[in-house]
Design a protein around this motif. Structure first.
Motif, PDB file in Angstrom:
ATOM      1  N   ALA A 176       0.835  -1.201   0.000  1.00  0.00           N
ATOM      2  CA  ALA A 176       0.000   0.000   0.000  1.00  0.00           C
ATOM      3  C   ALA A 176       0.875   1.258   0.000  1.00  0.00           C
ATOM      4  CB  ALA A 176      -0.922  -0.004   1.216  1.00  0.00           C
ATOM      5  N   GLU A 177       0.475   2.268  -0.755  1.00  0.00           N
ATOM      6  CA  GLU A 177       1.250   3.506  -0.817  1.00  0.00           C
ATOM      7  C   GLU A 177       1.186   4.274   0.501  1.00  0.00           C
ATOM      8  OE1 GLU A 177       0.302   5.956  -4.117  1.00  0.00           O
ATOM      9  OE2 GLU A 177       0.610   4.383  -5.617  1.00  0.00           O
ATOM     10  N   ASP A 178       0.041   4.269   1.142  1.00  0.00           N
ATOM     11  CA  ASP A 178      -0.144   4.976   2.411  1.00  0.00           C
ATOM     12  C   ASP A 178       0.230   4.038   3.557  1.00  0.00           C
ATOM     13  OD1 ASP A 178      -0.953   6.347   4.644  1.00  0.00           O
ATOM     14  OD2 ASP A 178      -3.066   6.438   4.117  1.00  0.00           O
ATOM     15  N   PRO A 179       1.286   4.320   4.317  1.00  0.00           N
ATOM     16  CA  PRO A 179       1.727   3.420   5.379  1.00  0.00           C
ATOM     17  C   PRO A 179       0.639   3.131   6.418  1.00  0.00           C
ATOM     18  CG  PRO A 179       3.417   5.049   4.931  1.00  0.00           C
ATOM     19  CD  PRO A 179       2.196   5.475   4.169  1.00  0.00           C
ATOM     20  N   TRP A 180      -0.143   4.171   6.778  1.00  0.00           N
ATOM     21  CA  TRP A 180      -1.190   3.936   7.781  1.00  0.00           C
ATOM     22  C   TRP A 180      -2.279   3.031   7.222  1.00  0.00           C
ATOM     23  CZ3 TRP A 180      -2.140   3.597  12.621  1.00  0.00           C
ATOM     24  CH2 TRP A 180      -3.461   3.519  13.079  1.00  0.00           C
ATOM     25  N   ARG A 181      -2.643   3.244   5.968  1.00  0.00           N
ATOM     26  CA  ARG A 181      -3.668   2.390   5.361  1.00  0.00           C
ATOM     27  C   ARG A 181      -3.175   0.956   5.279  1.00  0.00           C
ATOM     28  NH1 ARG A 181      -7.689   0.625   6.106  1.00  0.00           N
ATOM     29  NH2 ARG A 181      -8.604  -0.734   4.559  1.00  0.00           N
ATOM     30  N   GLN A 187      -3.338   5.121  16.748  1.00  0.00           N
ATOM     31  CA  GLN A 187      -2.993   6.308  15.979  1.00  0.00           C
ATOM     32  C   GLN A 187      -2.220   7.321  16.810  1.00  0.00           C
ATOM     33  OE1 GLN A 187      -7.013   7.264  14.291  1.00  0.00           O
ATOM     34  NE2 GLN A 187      -5.835   7.658  12.428  1.00  0.00           N
ATOM     35  N   ALA A 188      -1.273   7.990  16.162  1.00  0.00           N
ATOM     36  CA  ALA A 188      -0.514   9.035  16.835  1.00  0.00           C
ATOM     37  C   ALA A 188      -1.420  10.205  17.206  1.00  0.00           C
ATOM     38  CB  ALA A 188       0.630   9.503  15.939  1.00  0.00           C
ATOM     39  N   ASN A 189      -2.329  10.546  16.314  1.00  0.00           N
ATOM     40  CA  ASN A 189      -3.292  11.626  16.563  1.00  0.00           C
ATOM     41  C   ASN A 189      -4.688  11.083  16.253  1.00  0.00           C
ATOM     42  OD1 ASN A 189      -1.338  13.929  17.042  1.00  0.00           O
ATOM     43  ND2 ASN A 189      -0.704  13.281  14.984  1.00  0.00           N
ATOM     44  N   PRO A 190      -5.282  10.397  17.222  1.00  0.00           N
ATOM     45  CA  PRO A 190      -6.560   9.725  16.953  1.00  0.00           C
ATOM     46  C   PRO A 190      -7.643  10.687  16.471  1.00  0.00           C
ATOM     47  CG  PRO A 190      -5.663   9.081  19.086  1.00  0.00           C
ATOM     48  CD  PRO A 190      -4.840  10.227  18.609  1.00  0.00           C
ATOM     49  N   VAL A 191      -8.346  10.236  15.471  1.00  0.00           N
ATOM     50  CA  VAL A 191      -9.478  10.981  14.933  1.00  0.00           C
ATOM     51  C   VAL A 191     -10.723  10.131  15.143  1.00  0.00           C
ATOM     52  CG1 VAL A 191     -10.511  12.008  12.891  1.00  0.00           C
ATOM     53  CG2 VAL A 191      -8.028  12.116  13.221  1.00  0.00           C
ATOM     54  N   ALA A 192     -11.685  10.682  15.873  1.00  0.00           N
ATOM     55  CA  ALA A 192     -12.902   9.923  16.134  1.00  0.00           C
ATOM     56  C   ALA A 192     -13.610   9.631  14.819  1.00  0.00           C
ATOM     57  CB  ALA A 192     -13.826  10.692  17.064  1.00  0.00           C
ATOM     58  N   ALA A 193     -13.968   8.366  14.637  1.00  0.00           N
ATOM     59  CA  ALA A 193     -14.669   7.946  13.426  1.00  0.00           C
ATOM     60  C   ALA A 193     -15.745   6.949  13.817  1.00  0.00           C
ATOM     61  CB  ALA A 193     -13.687   7.317  12.443  1.00  0.00           C
ATOM     62  N   PRO A 194     -16.819   6.866  13.035  1.00  0.00           N
ATOM     63  CA  PRO A 194     -17.880   5.900  13.356  1.00  0.00           C
ATOM     64  C   PRO A 194     -17.333   4.479  13.408  1.00  0.00           C
ATOM     65  CG  PRO A 194     -18.587   7.420  11.626  1.00  0.00           C
ATOM     66  CD  PRO A 194     -17.118   7.646  11.821  1.00  0.00           C
ATOM     67  N   LEU A 195     -17.777   3.727  14.391  1.00  0.00           N
ATOM     68  CA  LEU A 195     -17.357   2.337  14.521  1.00  0.00           C
ATOM     69  C   LEU A 195     -18.267   1.432  13.699  1.00  0.00           C
ATOM     70  CD1 LEU A 195     -16.795   2.182  18.390  1.00  0.00           C
ATOM     71  CD2 LEU A 195     -15.023   2.270  16.627  1.00  0.00           C
TER      72      LEU A 195
END
Length: 208
Positions: free
Chosen positions: A83-88, A189-197
């Motif tokens: 994957a190009e995006d390391p987090w993805r 995550q280093a900077n967690p972003v709240a997202a729907p579960l």
């Protein structure tokens, strides 16, 4: 006539081997890796000698029983690295590994177990997959997406929690696993972003 008899015997041997592997996978999933060979033979409706003829040791049976799942696990990690995006890529591996383990508790128990060195074709593949995970971790940290204090043992903890999921059906186990994976990824995550579960699954202690 002797050729026909030989062919029948080879066919019977293949059938026995396939049945032993299927029974072993089910037994390890339901009752743990401590299930004795004699019990596996009984459930497969063969004698212990037949099991040992195909698998000289219990470790050999264990490795063969989950060889396909271990190969799939390695493929998942390689897909994450591509994957190009390391987090993805990291997220994909966590999600797919947890789902795979939820679908096959026997494999999950084997993956998390401290297996003897003699199970080389399983432990070597597992160690290779974990080394690839370490590369994924490095990339995600370098990108600033993964918290700097994350260690691979944190993924092992997530897999251990995932293995403990008890649900009434494989579908419910997968649903619960997906929600757990989403929770784990937000905490990683280093900077967690709240997202729907993902939707919650009905579990034994669910409020009705």
């Amino acid at each position: 006539m002797s050729t026909e008899v030989s062919q029948v015997r080879r066919s019977d041997a293949r059938d026995n081997r396939a049945r032993i592997l299927a029974v072993a996978r089910a037994a390890f999933a339901a009752d743990g890796l401590e299930v004795p060979i004699r019990e596996i033979a009984r459930r497969a409706q063969v004698g212990p000698a037949t099991v040992y003829r195909h698998f000289p040791t219990k470790e050999a049976l264990l490795g063969e029983a989950f060889a396909e799942q271990m190969a799939l696990c390695s493929t998942v990690v390689e897909e994450g690295l591509a994957a190009e995006d390391p987090w993805r890529g990291f997220s994909l591996v966590v999600e797919k590994m947890m789902e795979q383990h939820a679908l096959d508790r026997g494999f999950s128990r084997a993956f998390l177990a401290r297996l003897p060195p003699s199970v080389t074709y399983f432990t070597e593949d597992r160690d290779h997959a974990l080394r690839l995970v370490l590369e994924l971790v490095r990339r995600a940290k370098d990108a600033g997406a993964l918290r700097p204090d994350f260690v691979v043992e944190d993924l092992v903890l997530a897999l251990m929690a995932n293995e403990g999921i008890r649900a009434e059906s494989p579908q419910a186990r997968v649903a619960a696993s997906r929600r757990l994976a989403a929770l784990m990824l937000q905490s990683f995550q280093a900077n967690p972003v709240a997202a729907p579960l993902p939707p919650a699954a009905r579990l034994p202690l669910s409020v009705r």
